[in-house]
Scaffold this active site. Sequence first.
Site, PDB file in Angstrom:
ATOM      1  N   SER A 249       0.679  -1.269  -0.178  1.00 12.58           N
ATOM      2  CA  SER A 249       0.149   0.058   0.222  1.00 12.58           C
ATOM      3  C   SER A 249       0.839   1.069   0.023  1.00 12.58           C
ATOM      4  CB  SER A 249      -0.722  -0.118   1.171  1.00 12.58           C
ATOM      5  OG  SER A 249      -0.257   0.410   2.400  1.00 12.58           O
ATOM      6  N   LYS A 250       0.337   2.443  -0.228  1.00  9.81           N
ATOM      7  CA  LYS A 250       1.098   3.561  -0.352  1.00  9.81           C
ATOM      8  C   LYS A 250       1.849   3.912   0.928  1.00  9.81           C
ATOM      9  CE  LYS A 250      -1.656   5.540  -4.005  1.00  9.81           C
ATOM     10  NZ  LYS A 250      -2.954   4.638  -4.098  1.00  9.81           N
TER      11      LYS A 250
END
Length: 480
Positions: A249-250
């Site tokens: 994920s970011k």
Amino acid sequence: MASSLAGPVRVRFAPSPTGYLHVGGARTAIYNELLRASLGGAFVLRIEDTDRERSDPAMTRQIQQALEWLGVRWDEGPFLQSERLQRHRARVDELVEQGRAYACFCTPERLAPLRDAAVRAGRTFRYPRTCLELPAAEAARHRERGTPFVVRLRMPDAEVRFADLVRGEVAFAAEVLDDFVLLRSDGTPTYHLSVVVDDVDMGVSLVLRGEDHLSNTPKHLRLFEALGAPVPRFGHLPLILGADKKRLSKRTGATSVEEFRAQGILPEALYNYLALLGWSPGDDREILSREEMVAAFSVERLGGSASVFDVEKLLWMNGQYLWALPPDELRARLEPFLAEAGLAEYRGNPRLAAAAALHQVRARTLRELAAQLRPYFHDVAWDDEASRKYLAKEPRLPELLAELGRGYATAEPFAVELLEAALRQLAEQQGVKAGALIHPTRMALSGSTAGPPLFDLVALMGRETAVRRLAAYVEALRRL
RNA sequence: GGCCCCAUCGUCUAGUCAGGUCCAGGACACCGCCCUUUCAAGGCGGCGACACGGGUUCGAAUCCCGUUGGGGCUACCA
């Protein structure tokens, strides 16, 4: 385990345009491309934009560009799923006529408590088929009144079993499969319907997609059957994890192809790295050309377990590609990164090209490389702490460097051999080690304690800049 | 909760389908040495893993069962 494949295949990559191309998606695209290239056939690109809320037409273009940049080539498409809605609906009508699908008037509000109850009881929720058994008269009444309805597929009451190309035999009991929705009450097709109808129409013979779809596959298999279409082979790729072992994920770092591009990762390096994240040629090779990957690729060699995205290894691999770039190529690849290093105006400058060659092996990304080139054109900031250390070691440093500057002001030719000889001669005369002058000089000119061989750097920088910075550094040292 | 998937060095992996050649091979990272004016690159070396427990077998990283851990799905989202 995985069964062997032969003959031409029709594969597809079907991203939804809800964001930038994710590295997981990119890897799926790469494997599909490699499969298509090694077996022959066709690779179809399809954009799954049926979710009007979240889909963004700009993203469709973005995803295509990212694929092109990465070097993934497709044969057909891109096809927009949203343009095929009529077709999807038409196929549902057929299914209803044939009794393979049916209208359901149950509202989500009515079903929700049933679902909760099932979860509480430790069972899998299945639609209770209330409307399947609805008396004809009642159904007709609903129609007359215009009650909103969805269309559900009537799932056969049998176990679904299939040979996944990467996982082997997978089975789902009939009890966990329910009559899922094909058409929403607003008349739009669901994802499941659209995918399968499109795969049928596009003649897809092999679906290689992410593991997040594994649980959808029994539904899709039943839909293929209901539509009277040949069932493709399926293979489900494990997900890519972040350093925290959670789904990438970011939060954990860059996740999109675009971000890596902006960081100065080369497309061939990212392609190579991604291809090796879950696949291996079976020998010890790590740096492989596309041709080598195509030759070595087989679905049997795809791994079944999730892998952690290791940025360090990507950077190493990018370095390998970066260092191997021929001069012209390097110059071209570097161009997009000049602006952010403040070097836009030096595009095409021969000194820039020469400096790039000198620093090529010292950077792991194009962005890093561009940043290293800045001192050749712009003044630098000196590291006071390092400067104090130089000074502590050799208190006469300002005088020595001033003398070196005078020598360099008249050195002719201003070339590596002479520059080196001059410095070494000065060191010897003054009874200091060459290193005592070399390191401070590097700091004076580049603002760094590290870099290419000093005399290459001085020669390339040129007399004017070298002499000026040396003089300025002498002043700075005196003020310390 | 239910269903499904996965499990070899910190990380990516080879080996697992056809059990012995594996006291487990390679790569990244890390450490050391060499090269060297620094930093890289390169060369050499080191550290480091079969999740756990049962079973099957003369023999298991490899086969079976269980446990544990991780992940996915569980929508009229894709």
